[in-house]
Write a protein that holds these residues in place. Structure first.
Motif, PDB file in Angstrom:
ATOM      1  N   GLY A  62      34.114  -1.069  79.078  1.00  0.00           N
ATOM      2  CA  GLY A  62      35.530  -0.727  79.130  1.00  0.00           C
ATOM      3  C   GLY A  62      36.133  -1.059  80.482  1.00  0.00           C
ATOM      4  N   SER A  63      37.421  -1.462  80.454  1.00  0.00           N
ATOM      5  CA  SER A  63      38.094  -1.694  81.718  1.00  0.00           C
ATOM      6  C   SER A  63      38.456  -0.334  82.332  1.00  0.00           C
ATOM      7  N   SER A  64      38.625   0.678  81.448  1.00  0.00           N
ATOM      8  CA  SER A  64      38.861   2.030  81.956  1.00  0.00           C
ATOM      9  C   SER A  64      37.530   2.630  82.404  1.00  0.00           C
ATOM     10  N   LYS A  65      37.593   3.575  83.304  1.00  0.00           N
ATOM     11  CA  LYS A  65      36.378   4.095  83.907  1.00  0.00           C
ATOM     12  C   LYS A  65      35.563   4.954  82.927  1.00  0.00           C
ATOM     13  N   GLN A  66      36.259   5.929  82.246  1.00  0.00           N
ATOM     14  CA  GLN A  66      35.485   6.826  81.397  1.00  0.00           C
ATOM     15  C   GLN A  66      35.230   6.196  80.031  1.00  0.00           C
ATOM     16  N   PRO A  67      34.094   6.558  79.400  1.00  0.00           N
ATOM     17  CA  PRO A  67      33.773   5.968  78.101  1.00  0.00           C
ATOM     18  C   PRO A  67      34.840   6.344  77.066  1.00  0.00           C
ATOM     19  N   PRO A  68      35.285   5.406  76.282  1.00  0.00           N
ATOM     20  CA  PRO A  68      36.310   5.683  75.282  1.00  0.00           C
ATOM     21  C   PRO A  68      35.789   6.715  74.277  1.00  0.00           C
ATOM     22  N   ILE A  69      36.703   7.564  73.842  1.00  0.00           N
ATOM     23  CA  ILE A  69      36.313   8.659  72.946  1.00  0.00           C
ATOM     24  C   ILE A  69      35.718   8.126  71.654  1.00  0.00           C
ATOM     25  N   TYR A  70      36.350   7.079  71.103  1.00  0.00           N
ATOM     26  CA  TYR A  70      35.881   6.542  69.823  1.00  0.00           C
ATOM     27  C   TYR A  70      34.414   6.117  69.924  1.00  0.00           C
ATOM     28  N   VAL A  71      34.101   5.349  70.966  1.00  0.00           N
ATOM     29  CA  VAL A  71      32.754   4.814  71.129  1.00  0.00           C
ATOM     30  C   VAL A  71      31.744   5.949  71.229  1.00  0.00           C
ATOM     31  N   PHE A  72      32.120   6.977  72.002  1.00  0.00           N
ATOM     32  CA  PHE A  72      31.237   8.125  72.155  1.00  0.00           C
ATOM     33  C   PHE A  72      31.074   8.868  70.827  1.00  0.00           C
ATOM     34  N   ALA A  73      32.192   9.024  70.102  1.00  0.00           N
ATOM     35  CA  ALA A  73      32.176   9.767  68.844  1.00  0.00           C
ATOM     36  C   ALA A  73      31.264   9.104  67.822  1.00  0.00           C
ATOM     37  N   ILE A  74      31.299   7.767  67.742  1.00  0.00           N
ATOM     38  CA  ILE A  74      30.440   7.066  66.777  1.00  0.00           C
ATOM     39  C   ILE A  74      28.974   7.305  67.119  1.00  0.00           C
ATOM     40  N   GLY A  75      28.665   7.220  68.421  1.00  0.00           N
ATOM     41  CA  GLY A  75      27.283   7.468  68.828  1.00  0.00           C
ATOM     42  C   GLY A  75      26.828   8.857  68.423  1.00  0.00           C
ATOM     43  N   ALA A  76      27.664   9.857  68.713  1.00  0.00           N
ATOM     44  CA  ALA A  76      27.298  11.242  68.409  1.00  0.00           C
ATOM     45  C   ALA A  76      27.169  11.457  66.904  1.00  0.00           C
ATOM     46  N   LEU A  77      28.144  10.971  66.155  1.00  0.00           N
ATOM     47  CA  LEU A  77      28.122  11.132  64.701  1.00  0.00           C
ATOM     48  C   LEU A  77      26.870  10.498  64.117  1.00  0.00           C
ATOM     49  N   GLY A  78      26.558   9.299  64.613  1.00  0.00           N
ATOM     50  CA  GLY A  78      25.368   8.597  64.134  1.00  0.00           C
ATOM     51  C   GLY A  78      24.109   9.418  64.371  1.00  0.00           C
TER      52      GLY A  78
END
Lengths: 447, 425
Positions: free
Chosen positions: A3-19
């Motif tokens: 990501g160009s933004s510093k913190q991990p995007p919520i969507y990306v994190f959410a998919i990992g957690a859900l998985g």
């Protein structure tokens, strides 16, 4: 997905957690059903296989450096043999090895994405009567064709959707549009690989065979892959060679130095902006590099090099060069997905939209977009560079001239694309660094 | 490898093998115990072999190898040598005689050598303790390995001998050159064969085939077909692609070399191509490795490309007229610098004006310091330049030209290579 933004995007994190939630839930459910301990060796074998095929990807030409692995065949076989939970674990562990250098968020996302894809595929497979070899040996695969297809389709759909969504959020583009692109890329490759996965599962379940037979089945495939990789490297060598030699052909002629290099650069910028696929861009690149190669004929040299306007007779000769060029390029191209495209572009790069071009006077509706792009790029370069019968013009003048001739000589859409790119500062007209040979060659004689 | 125009020993050899193969086949039919091998398996093996026989991979050193090796190997293990020899004869006659239209003598020879190899490999299998129709791992491995190696050695040997007799050269060298590539290919195919044998033994009555051990179910038949056809098919496709690519590659070099020639005033059209052909022929006569022969051929197409830069070099200033021609080997090498793969050829291009006595340019290398490819190029270049400037086609010309080159042996040229050229011209 860095990501160009510093913190991990919520969507990306959410998919990992859900998985991970789904994976643990599936595993617990599987555990309660009971897992035969004899499976450990077999899971280990497929895990090793999964890591092995992921280690050495083959780079395909035309995919824009896209990498293809035969990983899907192994994934699919694991699903059919062990079910979604164990298959997902195999995939997750092999990702831990293969992606160990990636940022953790990317690994996390990929693990989640994999688990969700396997879970969805498992649901579809079982809903249509599919059974897993490890629990229901032997499985009559010929009678559950629909379930096999559904498992494959759901896996591909979920996986490409999740990845496309992550890319779309990152690049601020439409999810559906990117999904279409990535699905079109992934689906045919996976469908070609799925039969190998099915065969592995079928061989595996044959009584008295098992892992040994799977290993035997893989030997010629590994051999084929090895040879295929060599062939792909040959493609690269061929490209390097043709470009080095065609560059040299131009480099020593003060009238044409860097012409093709610049035309190719402009054409690719326009083509990318207009959304051409990678394989069409590749053909465009070949055509850009080679479009004037037909001018290299000994008897034409004096005419083409002559300063000033050519006479009518000389024009007749010059008008032949696209045909000569397509004759030459026809022999040099051999990629199945660009077959004939390059030669055709070279042949018609002097056609005009209103049909007044040469050699055959085709009109715009019969010319491909690539040919129109090549025509505009060629004219832009000719106007902005130093040439025998023209002085260099400022690029703004050249664009004004192109606009004046849009609709007659050039395709208006292509001209406007070039103009937009120029205004955004994405076209550079400075020449690439000169050919090093001239300097070094002279120096060595002074020694 | 056509029957026409081949030497008398080669023809005699083909006919001899044909006769022996015919005898072997007759013996197999005579020995056949009917009922032991059913019609279904026989049809299956003939079908598989017939399809895979059509996929012929060209092999280094001449000749080709069919993708059916694995099927014959499997047949040896589960059907026995006699029936498999009959399968090979039928499939071979069908694929070569009827589909590919190979000349009659060749078709017969190819079927006959397969029959002989199979019968012999069957004996090897039996002697090593292998039992027919009982493929067991790992106990049966030594016998299977022996049979596979025998089959590979014999099949490669028959063809190498034929090619050797037809094209001349030492048969042993030719055989040694093709054994390695053949082992890689045949080994991979033998894995398929072993799988076929195992499936045939265990999986023939797979699911849905309750009607007895000799009747395949739909799934069993699909599996057998897919497993034995798809991997060899893919292997064949990859080999074909590779062969095709190297052909196109050589073609592109030839085309671009000719274009470069066209840009240089006073150059002979087709000169690069002729130099490439002659130098490569000499390299083959010297039995250099095939990769090196390829590089020599590429260097031949491109040896004078540096001349395209010479005129510009003059304009760029500073270089005396007499010096200008001397630059072209270096310029040629530098044009090829971006291509890693062509570096051996680039070195030959750089050194193709060096002399055996060290008085050449650009580096003044002498004797064996000069790459052998460059020595061949300089010799071929000199021979062909003289040949084309001579007046008219003169039948005595080669001798005359050779005599002049011989005078320069030891000064300009490598004396050994001049002798090689003498044998070829």
């Amino acid at each position: 997905m860095s990501g160009s933004s510093k913190q991990p995007p919520i969507y990306v994190f959410a998919i990992g957690a859900l998985g991970w939630v789904v994976l643990i839930w599936l595993s617990v459910a599987q555990w309660r059903e009971g897992v035969p301990t004899s499976l450990a060796w077999n899971v280990g074998f497929f895990l090793a296989l999964s890591i092995l095929v992921g280690l050495q990807p083959v780079r395909l030409p035309g995919g824009g450096g896209a990498i293809t692995t035969v990983g899907f065949a192994v994934d699919y076989a694991c699903l059919l043999i062990f079910g979604p939970a164990a298959a997902a674990w195999i995939g997750v562990i092999s990702f831990l090895v293969l992606l160990r250098r990636s940022p953790w968020i990317r690994q996390f996302f990929n693990q989640g994405q994999l688990a969700l894809s396997f879970a969805g595929a498992g649901v579809a497979y079982q809903a249509l009567g599919g059974q897993y070899v490890a629990w229901h040996r032997p499985v009559p695969f010929t009678k559950i064709g629909l379930a096999l297809l559904a498992a494959m389709a759901v896996y591909i759909a979920i996986s490409s959707l999740l990845i496309a969504a992550a890319m779309a959020l990152h690049q601020r583009r439409s999810v559906l549009g990117l999904w279409g692109v990535s699905f079109r890329w992934v689906a045919p490759r996976s469908m070609a690989l799925a039969p190998f996965g099915l065969l592995m599962a079928m061989v595996y379940q044959t009584e008295g065979l098992g892992l040994l037979a799977v290993a035997l089945f893989l030997v010629p495939l590994v051999g084929a892959r090895f040879v295929f990789k060599g062939a792909m490297e040959m493609l690269d060598v061929h490209r390097q060679t043709v470009w080095a030699l065609s560059n040299a052909l131009e480099a020593f002629d003060p009238w044409t130095r860097n012409h093709s290099e610049l035309v190719t650069r402009y054409a690719l910028s326009i083509g990318r902006e207009l959304g051409l696929s990678e394989s069409r861009l590749e053909a465009l690149e070949w055509a850009g590099r080679l479009h004037d190669i037909g001018k290299c004929r000994q008897d034409w040299e004096p005419i083409i090099r002559k300063p000033g306007r050519p006479s009518d007779q000389e024009w007749e000769v010059i008008r032949q060069h696209p045909i000569e060029g397509s004759r030459l390029t026809e022999k040099m191209e051999f990629l199945p997905h660009t077959a004939g495209m390059v030669a055709n572009m070279v042949k018609s790069h002097h056609e005009r939209v209103d049909g007044s071009g040469y050699p055959s006077g085709e009109t715009g509706d019969r010319l491909s977009l690539e040919v129109k792009i090549l025509g505009v790029a060629d004219a832009f370069e000719a106007m902005t560079a130093r040439r025998a019968y023209h002085r260099q013009r400022p690029p703004e003048d050249a664009i004004a001239e192109l606009r004046r001739c849009a609709g007659t000589q050039f395709d208006p859409q292509v001209v406007e694309t070039l103009a937009a790119l120029w205004e955004r500062g994405e076209i550079q007209i400075d020449e690439p660094a000169g050919y090093p040979i001239l300097v070094t060659g002279a120096r060595s004689t002074n020694q | 490898m056509t029957g026409r125009g081949s030497s008398i020993p080669a023809r005699l050899y083909l006919i001899l093998v044909l006769l022996l193969g015919g005898l072997g086949l007759a013996w197999s039919v005579w020995q056949w115990r009917w009922g032991e091998v059913g019609a279904w398996p026989l049809a299956l093996f003939i079908g598989l072999a017939g399809v895979l026989d059509l996929m012929v991979v060209p092999v280094a050193g001449g000749g080709g190898a069919a993708a059916s090796f694995g099927v014959y190997f499997a047949g040896l293990l589960v059907l026995g040598p006699g029936p498999t020899a009959c399968v090979a004869a039928v499939a071979g006659l069908w694929s070569e005689g009827l589909v590919r239209r190979t000349p009659l003598l060749r078709t017969g020879f190819n079927a006959a050598h397969s029959v002989l190899s199979l019968l012999a490999a069957g004996q090897v299998y039996r002697l090593l303790g292998g039992r027919l129709g009982q493929v067991e791992l790992p106990g049966g491995l030594p016998a299977m390995l022996g049979a596979m190696l025998a089959l590979w050695l014999l099949e490669t040997g028959w063809v190498s001998l034929a090619v050797g007799l037809e094209r001349g050269g030492r048969v042993w060298r030719r055989l040694r050159g093709s054994l390695g590539p053949m082992l890689a290919l045949d080994g991979a195919l033998a894995a398929v064969g072993l799988l076929l044998a195992l499936l045939y033994q265990h999986g023939w009555h797979l699911l849905g085939a309750g009607e007895g051990p000799q009747q395949p179910g739909l799934q069993g038949a699909l599996l057998l077909g897919a497993v034995t056809l798809i991997p060899p098919g893919l292997l064949y496709y990859a080999y074909r692609l590779q062969g095709h690519l190297s052909q196109v590659y050589a073609q592109s070099l030839r085309t671009l070399g000719a274009l470069m020639e066209a840009k240089v005033e006073g150059s002979q059209p087709g000169h690069g191509e002729q130099v490439a052909a002659l130098a490569a022929a000499m390299a083959q006569a010297l039995e250099l490795p095939s990769g090196q022969v390829d590089q020599i051929r590429y260097a031949g197409y491109l040896h004078d490309i540096g001349k395209v830069g010479v005129a510009t070099e003059l304009e760029a200033g500073g270089v005396e007229g007499g010096e200008r021609r001397r630059l072209h080997p270096e310029i040629g090498e530098q044009i090829l610098t971006p291509v890693e793969f062509l570096q051996p050829a680039a070195q030959m291009v750089r050194a193709h004006h060096e002399r055996w006595d060290g008085l050449g340019y650009p580096d003044g290398l002498r004797g064996e310091q000069i790459p052998v490819g460059a020595r061949l190029l300089s010799l071929a270049d000199a021979y062909l330049s003289q040949a084309t400037t001579a007046l008219g086609p003169d039948p005595t010309a080669p001798d005359h030209l050779l005599a002049r080159l011989r005078q320069a042996a030891g000064s300009r040229f490598d004396p050994k290579l001049v002798e090689t050229l003498g044998r070829l011209a």
